[in-house]
Each structure stands twice: as C-alpha cells, then as structure tokens.
Design a protein around this motif. Sequence first.
Motif, PDB file in Angstrom:
ATOM      1  N   THR A 136      18.563  -5.739  -6.546  1.00  0.00           N
ATOM      2  CA  THR A 136      19.083  -7.080  -6.251  1.00  0.00           C
ATOM      3  C   THR A 136      18.004  -8.111  -5.950  1.00  0.00           C
ATOM      4  N   GLY A 137      16.771  -7.694  -5.779  1.00  0.00           N
ATOM      5  CA  GLY A 137      15.713  -8.634  -5.456  1.00  0.00           C
ATOM      6  C   GLY A 137      14.470  -7.899  -5.013  1.00  0.00           C
ATOM      7  N   TRP A 138      13.436  -8.668  -4.618  1.00  0.00           N
ATOM      8  CA  TRP A 138      12.181  -8.023  -4.254  1.00  0.00           C
ATOM      9  C   TRP A 138      11.474  -8.752  -3.127  1.00  0.00           C
ATOM     10  N   ASP A 139      10.543  -8.023  -2.513  1.00  0.00           N
ATOM     11  CA  ASP A 139       9.620  -8.534  -1.514  1.00  0.00           C
ATOM     12  C   ASP A 139       8.222  -8.261  -2.061  1.00  0.00           C
ATOM     13  N   TRP A 140       7.464  -9.330  -2.365  1.00  0.00           N
ATOM     14  CA  TRP A 140       6.186  -9.214  -3.064  1.00  0.00           C
ATOM     15  C   TRP A 140       5.082  -9.784  -2.193  1.00  0.00           C
ATOM     16  N   PHE A 141       3.985  -9.053  -2.078  1.00  0.00           N
ATOM     17  CA  PHE A 141       2.859  -9.433  -1.239  1.00  0.00           C
ATOM     18  C   PHE A 141       1.584  -9.508  -2.091  1.00  0.00           C
ATOM     19  N   SER A 142       0.808 -10.561  -1.896  1.00  0.00           N
ATOM     20  CA  SER A 142      -0.566 -10.602  -2.401  1.00  0.00           C
ATOM     21  C   SER A 142      -1.460 -10.834  -1.190  1.00  0.00           C
ATOM     22  N   LEU A 143      -2.410  -9.926  -0.966  1.00  0.00           N
ATOM     23  CA  LEU A 143      -3.214  -9.944   0.251  1.00  0.00           C
ATOM     24  C   LEU A 143      -4.692 -10.078  -0.091  1.00  0.00           C
ATOM     25  N   HIS A 144      -5.353 -11.081   0.529  1.00  0.00           N
ATOM     26  CA  HIS A 144      -6.803 -11.242   0.462  1.00  0.00           C
ATOM     27  C   HIS A 144      -7.378 -10.721   1.774  1.00  0.00           C
ATOM     28  N   PHE A 145      -8.051  -9.578   1.749  1.00  0.00           N
ATOM     29  CA  PHE A 145      -8.648  -9.028   2.956  1.00  0.00           C
ATOM     30  C   PHE A 145      -9.975  -9.731   3.248  1.00  0.00           C
ATOM     31  N   ASP A 146     -10.241  -9.971   4.533  1.00  0.00           N
ATOM     32  CA  ASP A 146     -11.500 -10.609   4.916  1.00  0.00           C
ATOM     33  C   ASP A 146     -12.699  -9.773   4.503  1.00  0.00           C
ATOM     34  N   SER A 147     -12.505  -8.472   4.294  1.00  0.00           N
ATOM     35  CA  SER A 147     -13.595  -7.581   3.880  1.00  0.00           C
ATOM     36  C   SER A 147     -13.939  -7.717   2.396  1.00  0.00           C
ATOM     37  N   GLY A 148     -13.126  -8.469   1.634  1.00  0.00           N
ATOM     38  CA  GLY A 148     -13.404  -8.689   0.221  1.00  0.00           C
ATOM     39  C   GLY A 148     -12.452  -7.991  -0.723  1.00  0.00           C
ATOM     40  N   GLU A 149     -11.792  -6.915  -0.257  1.00  0.00           N
ATOM     41  CA  GLU A 149     -10.794  -6.250  -1.098  1.00  0.00           C
ATOM     42  C   GLU A 149      -9.523  -7.083  -1.162  1.00  0.00           C
ATOM     43  N   LYS A 150      -8.635  -6.705  -2.104  1.00  0.00           N
ATOM     44  CA  LYS A 150      -7.346  -7.364  -2.262  1.00  0.00           C
ATOM     45  C   LYS A 150      -6.286  -6.311  -2.554  1.00  0.00           C
ATOM     46  N   MET A 151      -5.022  -6.698  -2.370  1.00  0.00           N
ATOM     47  CA  MET A 151      -3.941  -5.770  -2.676  1.00  0.00           C
ATOM     48  C   MET A 151      -2.717  -6.542  -3.143  1.00  0.00           C
ATOM     49  N   MET A 152      -2.108  -6.057  -4.207  1.00  0.00           N
ATOM     50  CA  MET A 152      -0.790  -6.517  -4.625  1.00  0.00           C
ATOM     51  C   MET A 152       0.199  -5.397  -4.331  1.00  0.00           C
ATOM     52  N   GLY A 153       1.339  -5.744  -3.751  1.00  0.00           N
ATOM     53  CA  GLY A 153       2.360  -4.736  -3.500  1.00  0.00           C
ATOM     54  C   GLY A 153       3.738  -5.351  -3.502  1.00  0.00           C
ATOM     55  N   PHE A 154       4.738  -4.562  -3.926  1.00  0.00           N
ATOM     56  CA  PHE A 154       6.104  -5.067  -3.900  1.00  0.00           C
ATOM     57  C   PHE A 154       7.090  -3.947  -3.607  1.00  0.00           C
ATOM     58  N   ARG A 155       8.224  -4.373  -3.054  1.00  0.00           N
ATOM     59  CA  ARG A 155       9.379  -3.494  -2.908  1.00  0.00           C
ATOM     60  C   ARG A 155      10.541  -4.127  -3.644  1.00  0.00           C
ATOM     61  N   LEU A 156      11.155  -3.364  -4.547  1.00  0.00           N
ATOM     62  CA  LEU A 156      12.382  -3.787  -5.209  1.00  0.00           C
ATOM     63  C   LEU A 156      13.548  -3.154  -4.470  1.00  0.00           C
ATOM     64  N   ARG A 157      14.453  -4.001  -4.001  1.00  0.00           N
ATOM     65  CA  ARG A 157      15.523  -3.529  -3.128  1.00  0.00           C
ATOM     66  C   ARG A 157      16.720  -3.036  -3.935  1.00  0.00           C
ATOM     67  N   ASP A 158      17.329  -1.948  -3.426  1.00  0.00           N
ATOM     68  CA  ASP A 158      18.576  -1.424  -3.972  1.00  0.00           C
ATOM     69  C   ASP A 158      19.417  -0.950  -2.804  1.00  0.00           C
ATOM     70  N   GLU A 159      20.403  -0.134  -3.052  1.00  0.00           N
ATOM     71  CA  GLU A 159      21.272   0.331  -1.970  1.00  0.00           C
ATOM     72  C   GLU A 159      20.626   1.435  -1.140  1.00  0.00           C
ATOM     73  N   GLY A 160      19.475   1.934  -1.580  1.00  0.00           N
ATOM     74  CA  GLY A 160      18.787   2.984  -0.852  1.00  0.00           C
ATOM     75  C   GLY A 160      17.480   2.487  -0.250  1.00  0.00           C
ATOM     76  N   ALA A 161      16.428   3.296  -0.387  1.00  0.00           N
ATOM     77  CA  ALA A 161      15.138   2.965   0.212  1.00  0.00           C
ATOM     78  C   ALA A 161      14.351   1.960  -0.610  1.00  0.00           C
ATOM     79  N   GLY A 162      14.774   1.705  -1.838  1.00  0.00           N
ATOM     80  CA  GLY A 162      14.063   0.773  -2.696  1.00  0.00           C
ATOM     81  C   GLY A 162      12.912   1.446  -3.428  1.00  0.00           C
ATOM     82  N   PHE A 163      12.268   0.681  -4.293  1.00  0.00           N
ATOM     83  CA  PHE A 163      11.159   1.181  -5.107  1.00  0.00           C
ATOM     84  C   PHE A 163       9.929   0.348  -4.778  1.00  0.00           C
ATOM     85  N   THR A 164       8.831   1.001  -4.385  1.00  0.00           N
ATOM     86  CA  THR A 164       7.613   0.276  -4.044  1.00  0.00           C
ATOM     87  C   THR A 164       6.481   0.634  -4.997  1.00  0.00           C
TER      88      THR A 164
END
Length: 351
Positions: A234-262
């Motif tokens: 039904t929708g998602w929660d999406w993160f783009s993170l710039h770490f002060d240490s120089g690394e980065k991360m993209m992550g998302f959770r797609l929501r459903d009736e259970g635990a969702g898919f990350t």
Amino acid sequence: MSVRALLIYLCLAAPAFGQGFAGLGTKAEGFSVPQPGIALNFPADHGPHPGYRIEWWYLTANLQAADGTDYGLQWTLFRTALAPEERAGWSSPQLWMGHAGLTSRTQQFVAERLARGGIGQAGVTAAPFAAWIDNWQMAGRAAPEADALSTLDLRAAGQAFSYELTLDAKGQLVPQGVQGYSVKSGKGQASFYYSQPFYHVTGMLTLPEGAIAVTGRAWLDHEWSSQPLAEDQTGWDWFSLHFDSGEKMMGFRLRDEGAGFTSATWISADGTPQPQAPGALRVTPLETAIVAGRSMPNRWRVELPEKEVDVTTRALNPQAWMDTRFPYWEGPIRFEGSHTGRGYLEMTGYK
C-alpha cells in the motif's frame, strides 16, 4: 486539446500516475517488465524509457544558510504511459507531472505541474541531459568526457517560493539492488534503479522573507518499472542517509498487511555499493504526529546490523506534507546514534 480535456485525460491515468501507490501494484499488460542481468547503459539510461509504464527523476537536497538554518528541497519529474510506445504530438500516450517542494523548520512550500508528452511542454533528453516541465528545469552542463549528470543546474518556482541551484557530483553513479535491478517484494516485483548521491550544492532560495544563499548535499534517483509493487502493498517509507563519516545508505520498507519488505544499499565513501539482503534493514516508527488529518511517524529507528548502524531520525518539519494530486510526506531529517548525519525521508500511502 482544451485545459479541461487535458485534466480529464490525466485523471484517466490516475492509477498509474506518479505515486498513485495502490495503482502501482496493478497489472501492466503490454508494457516491458524489468529483468535481472540487464546492465545499465549510460548515457542512454539517463533518458526516458517509454516501453515501461512508470518512471521518475527524483532529487532531494539537505541545505544550510550561512547562519546555520536548515532547509530541504525536492525536485521531481514523473512520467507515466497510457500505452507502451511513443507517438508524436498530441497522440503521445506519455503523461508528465512535476513536483517542487521547499521545507524549513516552520514552513512547507509545494507546487505541482501537469503536462502532456509529444508537444515539448515536458520531457527528458539523455545527452546532453535535460529534464523539464514548463519552465522548471534540471539541465546538465557536463564536460564531453564526463557523465551527463555530473553537473546540473536546477530551478523551479511556485507560489511564494523559488530556487536556483548548481549541483556538482563528487562521486560516481550508484546502481541500487543488484547492478541496478531493485527487487520490491517477495513476489518478484522490481524496478531498474540507480542514484547519484554525491552532489555538492550551491545556490539561492527565494522565500517570502527574501533571498537566501545556501550550500549542501543532494541525492538524485532515477527509477523505472511497470508494476513496482505487489497487489497487497500500500505504500513505502524511503530513507536516503548522508553519514558524517562519508558513507551513505539508501533503504526502504514497502508496507503490507504483515512485516513488510525491506531493502537497502550501503554506499562506501568512494561510491562502492554493497546491496544488503532483503530483510537486513529494520525500520521502526517511534513517535507519530497528526499530518493532514492522519497519524504518521515523525521519528524512526533505523537499523542495519551488518554495518553496525542503529540511528534515530527526526524530521526538520513534521508537517512536510506534499499536498499534491497524490499526497505524501517528503522532508529533510537528521539522525544520531551509532552514526550522525542528515538525509531525506519519504512516506507514501498513509490514510
């Protein structure tokens, strides 16, 4: 075609348009479907893919004024197709939608544009790169030997706000998922997806209080598919993170009736992507706020144990609501815990 007829035409495409959320899980008969093992091809893949039903060029930026005041900025161009082909002029089945957002601690500015394909009002070219809708532009200024997205000029304007920025990439393009094939569900839905998360930004914001010079960092996503969600998502929660240490991360959770898919991609400081296994990312809402009449998370715990990440995010402005044709939450965040830094959060499909 009259303005009224254009609006009717756009409404007919609503289930597929932009972030129609549940509509993204509908079948897409006749359209191309992403397959694993197909290498991304640049600069051609910077341009549109009309054989696929849904596509977007999505830029977010974390910005600061000289006095330390924080701002967030969004520029997005969506393409959706009524048929898996391109035709000239008014016969084009391609529809376009632009979103511009500007967020401060106390204000949220939003603008939206709609356009038909085939008549020059909106579109994207791969090399030299240009994306536009009306007078909103994301225009490349790359040197001939550089990637077409390496240097961009960005501008947009809405009621009571505008911005003009220059973006210079200080790192390489990053494929998301496995070499750009990004899985979205246990049932196999997927998209082609890559990012340029290494932009340094300079430019000007214009707000009711006047012009403000800013600097910061930006992240551009380009993604295309035809059915990126499963029918029960039904929708998602999406993160783009710039770490002060120089690394980065993209992550998302797609929501459903259970635990969702990350899903997540860890990006080293030199730009090397490390796709994480489905389920490796854990995102937990910690606190909610009432936004546009609905309860939505405004503080999250984000964990990636493989990289010893355990951070808590907080929104610059919990009311960063994009009140557009398909409304959603989009805004800048800060985070602290095992790592510190700034980033962006998008939340869709909340009712």
